[in-house]
Design a protein around this motif. Structure first.
Motif, short mmCIF file in Angstrom:
data_model
loop_
_atom_site.label_atom_id
_atom_site.label_comp_id
_atom_site.label_asym_id
_atom_site.label_seq_id
_atom_site.Cartn_x
_atom_site.Cartn_y
_atom_site.Cartn_z
N SER A 6 0.82 -1.21 0.00
CA SER A 6 0.00 0.00 0.00
C SER A 6 0.85 1.26 0.00
O SER A 6 0.42 2.31 -0.48
N GLU A 7 2.06 1.14 0.56
CA GLU A 7 2.96 2.28 0.65
C GLU A 7 4.37 1.85 0.28
O GLU A 7 4.75 0.68 0.52
N GLU A 29 10.16 14.55 -11.02
CA GLU A 29 8.73 14.67 -10.69
C GLU A 29 8.53 15.26 -9.30
O GLU A 29 7.58 16.01 -9.07
N LEU A 30 9.41 14.94 -8.38
CA LEU A 30 9.31 15.51 -7.04
C LEU A 30 9.34 17.03 -7.10
O LEU A 30 8.63 17.71 -6.36
N LYS A 78 2.26 6.57 -12.67
CA LYS A 78 3.14 5.46 -12.27
C LYS A 78 4.35 5.90 -11.46
O LYS A 78 5.06 5.05 -10.93
N TRP A 79 4.60 7.20 -11.36
CA TRP A 79 5.79 7.66 -10.63
C TRP A 79 5.72 7.29 -9.17
O TRP A 79 4.68 7.39 -8.52
N ALA A 80 6.86 6.85 -8.62
CA ALA A 80 6.89 6.48 -7.21
C ALA A 80 8.18 6.91 -6.51
O ALA A 80 8.50 6.38 -5.46
N TRP A 118 11.14 6.20 -6.08
CA TRP A 118 12.24 5.24 -5.93
C TRP A 118 12.48 4.48 -7.22
O TRP A 118 11.56 4.01 -7.88
N ARG A 119 13.76 4.34 -7.58
CA ARG A 119 14.11 3.66 -8.83
C ARG A 119 13.64 2.21 -8.80
O ARG A 119 13.86 1.49 -7.84
N GLY A 120 12.98 1.82 -9.87
CA GLY A 120 12.49 0.46 -10.00
C GLY A 120 11.09 0.27 -9.45
O GLY A 120 10.43 -0.73 -9.74
N MET A 121 10.63 1.22 -8.65
CA MET A 121 9.29 1.13 -8.06
C MET A 121 8.32 1.92 -8.92
O MET A 121 8.68 2.89 -9.58
N ARG A 122 7.07 1.51 -8.91
CA ARG A 122 6.04 2.20 -9.68
C ARG A 122 4.73 2.15 -8.93
O ARG A 122 4.47 1.24 -8.12
#
Length: 613
Positions: free
Chosen positions: A162-163, A184-185, A193-195, A197-201
């Motif tokens: 969830s997080e 994006e920050l 889809k931005w999250a 952290w690299r590799g995370m979506r």
């Protein structure tokens, strides 16, 4: 309302990694303070933290069903407001239920319809189903993205939660932020889809993600579509009234104390009025809460975001509907407390820089949680009905850019100003924003014969309903759940969103005001003062003591030359910012200092590796 997490690894035996699953699940203890559960098999591990809202005894998770071909297990977060109707449908199809929870309805619905159960749900939800019959994981997120869901593909499967904090607790995931994450920050375009952290979506709203040995696949089951609106104005107003009345009634179902967040604005007052009318039929009074600041009403100064204080309008609504109301009154001192800032960053996993607006929201939710477990909110009405001031600023409307970045406010302007010159150069925010804007407007469908005005306003509505609202919903969810409070958002009912989106702009502004359709649909539950009120933003303190505290903390950041944040920030900008008169510091500068302080504490909490090459 809950927190979910899990790990699928097709080339490992996860039965030996219970400690990792426990750690992932524990990161979301505030989302689910009532119970914790895990379910582990060779290829999959699921974790769940529960906030008990429906069927307090029977809704424990992870929940499983054993079939002749294998187990099917679910971890579920959110609410399906039509679960009672679906349960009767499924009973008619031969399903038997052991609980009264909506979780079991969703699980049985999956057994009956597969991932097409998503289309049958009315609500806010994010859930994961492990289907041992086909050795696959199915992730589903609600249409508007009310409930968060993140994932990180791995070499032999996936980690989800969830997080982001739940995913980062898995040793298979590295806490790395690169240029794409930082862009994006800083840019604030709300890239899908931005999250960070690299590799995370982030899982897209309205999407099903399926993971099996062959890889990852996505299926979009809902998107915002344009269609001809055939109803006349009177019918449109009546339909909005009917849809919102039904939605509020559905969202008042809970087995725990429930309230409404009341700001005195049109949106929250409409929800309050409808809730009060519905509850009155059973002899109940609606419970309401609002936030205020010490001395704000007496010392209020109009600014670009607010022309009047909220409290007089709140009192009018309370008197009109007979609500049991409580003001949560705050002063500047706790708002600038570094530990409160760290709580907010932990809640959001991001150094967003919203400062006291996020801090006061967390304090408000913590106070509410002492009395209620569920709250209804007016969130998203501005995106649905066109309520933000920039919808009605012709200079902003005419600009080829995201309106919230063009409109003059404390949250717009040069958000990269606090970054070191060499970092700003590498980020190239102007080019990034232009690319994102071009991508976003290409998704908008128009009708043949639409006027230039209708095309432009439909584009702006689409930008808000597919980008801006997601940020607002994530903020509300993450901060409320950090207090163990479930917040429901009636204006995100997909039936209402679809109907109003298709209505032409000339209807949405037919009386020359913002949110015309909502204003004219709700006169029966609103006092006259609120019906005529201008849009006002979420309140923030006007006490210069907050600025004094920010400047003192920023001096400490400047003095800590070896801290990792020193490589990202513009020390000259910060030095100039803290030299200003605290009583006359522009709001945009205050937000810049907030961003620097957020970055500082975010490094302390998450220890990220920042790679700018």
């Amino acid at each position: 309302m809950c927190g979910i997490t899990g790990w699928v690894a097709f080339d490992a035996d996860l039965r030996t990694r219970a400690d990792v699953v426990d750690a992932m699940t524990a990161t979301m203890d505030r989302r689910g303070p009532d119970e914790s559960g895990t379910w582990i098999r060779r290829r999959v591990a699921l974790g769940h933290r529960r906030l008990s809202v429906i069927d307090l005894e029977g809704g424990r998770q992870p929940m499983t069903v054993t079939t002749p071909a294998g187990e099917v297990a679910i971890v579920y977060s959110g609410e399906a407001y039509n679960f009672r109707e679906l349960r009767e449908d499924l009973r008619g199809r031969g399903h038997h239920f052991l609980t009264a929870s909506d979780t079991e309805v969703v699980l049985r619905g999956y057994l009956e319809w597969g991932d097409a159960v998503a289309e049958r749900l009315n609500g806010m939800f994010a859930f994961a189903v492990w289907d041992a019959r086909e050795e696959k994981l199915v992730l589903v997120r609600d249409r508007l993205g009310v409930k968060p869901l993140y994932c990180h593909p791995t070499l032999d499967g996936i980690v989800f939660g969830s997080e982001p904090k739940a995913i980062l607790a898995n040793p298979a995931v590295r806490a790395v932020v690169d240029l794409d994450g930082l862009r994006e920050l800083v840019a604030f375009t709300m890239t899908p889809k931005w999250a960070l952290w690299r590799g995370m979506r982030e899982a897209e709203p309205g999407t099903v993600i399926t993971v099996d040995r062959t890889g990852l696949r996505e299926r979009v089951y809902w998107r915002l579509e344009t269609a001809a609106h055939l109803d006349e104005l009177d019918t449109t107003v009546a339909t909005v009234r009917t849809l919102l009345t039904d939605t509020v009634a559905r969202q008042l179902v809970a087995d725990v104390p429930l309230c409404v967040l009341l700001s005195g604005g049109l949106d929250s007052s409409a929800v309050t009025g409808l809730a009060a009318a519905h509850l009155a039929a059973t002899g109940e009074k609606v419970r309401t809460f609002s936030v205020d600041f010490v001395g704000r009403e007496e010392t209020f100064r109009a600014d670009e975001a607010r022309t009047t204080p909220d409290t007089p309008y709140i009192r009018d609504v309370v008197a009109a509907v007979g609500a049991r109301h409580e003001f949560v009154t705050l002063d500047a001192s706790p708002l600038s407390d570094p530990e409160l800032r760290r709580e907010v960053i932990r809640a959001r996993d991001l150094p967003v820089g919203f400062g006291e607006m996020d801090a006061s929201l967390l304090l408000l939710f913590q106070a509410i949680r002492r009395e209620s477990t569920v709250a209804l909110s007016g969130e998203a009405a501005d995106e649905v009905f066109g309520g933000y001031r920039w919808f009605h600023d012709q200079d902003v409307v005419a600009t080829d850019n995201f309106p919230w970045l063009v409109y003059s406010s404390a949250m717009s302007g040069d958000r990269a100003a606090v970054m070191a010159p060499e970092v700003r150069s590498r980020l190239d925010i102007a080019a990034y924003t232009a690319d994102q804007y071009a991508t976003a407007i290409a998704q908008v469908e128009h009708l043949p014969g639409d006027s230039a005005v209708e095309r432009r306003m439909r584009t702006i509505s689409h930008l808000h309903l597919t980008r801006f609202v997601r940020m607002m919903l994530d903020r509300k969810d993450r901060i409320s759940m950090a207090a163990g409070l479930e917040v429901r958002v009636p204006f995100c009912d997909h039936r209402l969103v679809e109907y109003v989106y298709r209505a032409p702009w000339r209807m949405k502004s037919f009386d020359g005001r913002e949110k015309s359709l909502l204003r004219h649909a709700m006169p029966h539950v609103l006092p006259r003062s609120v019906r005529g009120r201008l849009k006002a933003s979420y309140p923030s303190t006007q006490d210069s003591a907050y600025n004094v505290s920010l400047q003192r903390q920023a001096r400490e950041v400047l003095a800590d030359r070896h801290h990792p944040v020193a490589a990202l920030i513009d020390r000259n900008w910060l030095r100039q910012a803290i030299s200003l008169d605290p009583a006359a510091t522009p709001a945009s500068v205050r937000r810049g200092i907030d961003r620097v302080l957020d970055l500082y504490h975010w490094f302390e909490l998450y220890r990220p590796s920042v790679e700018l090459d």
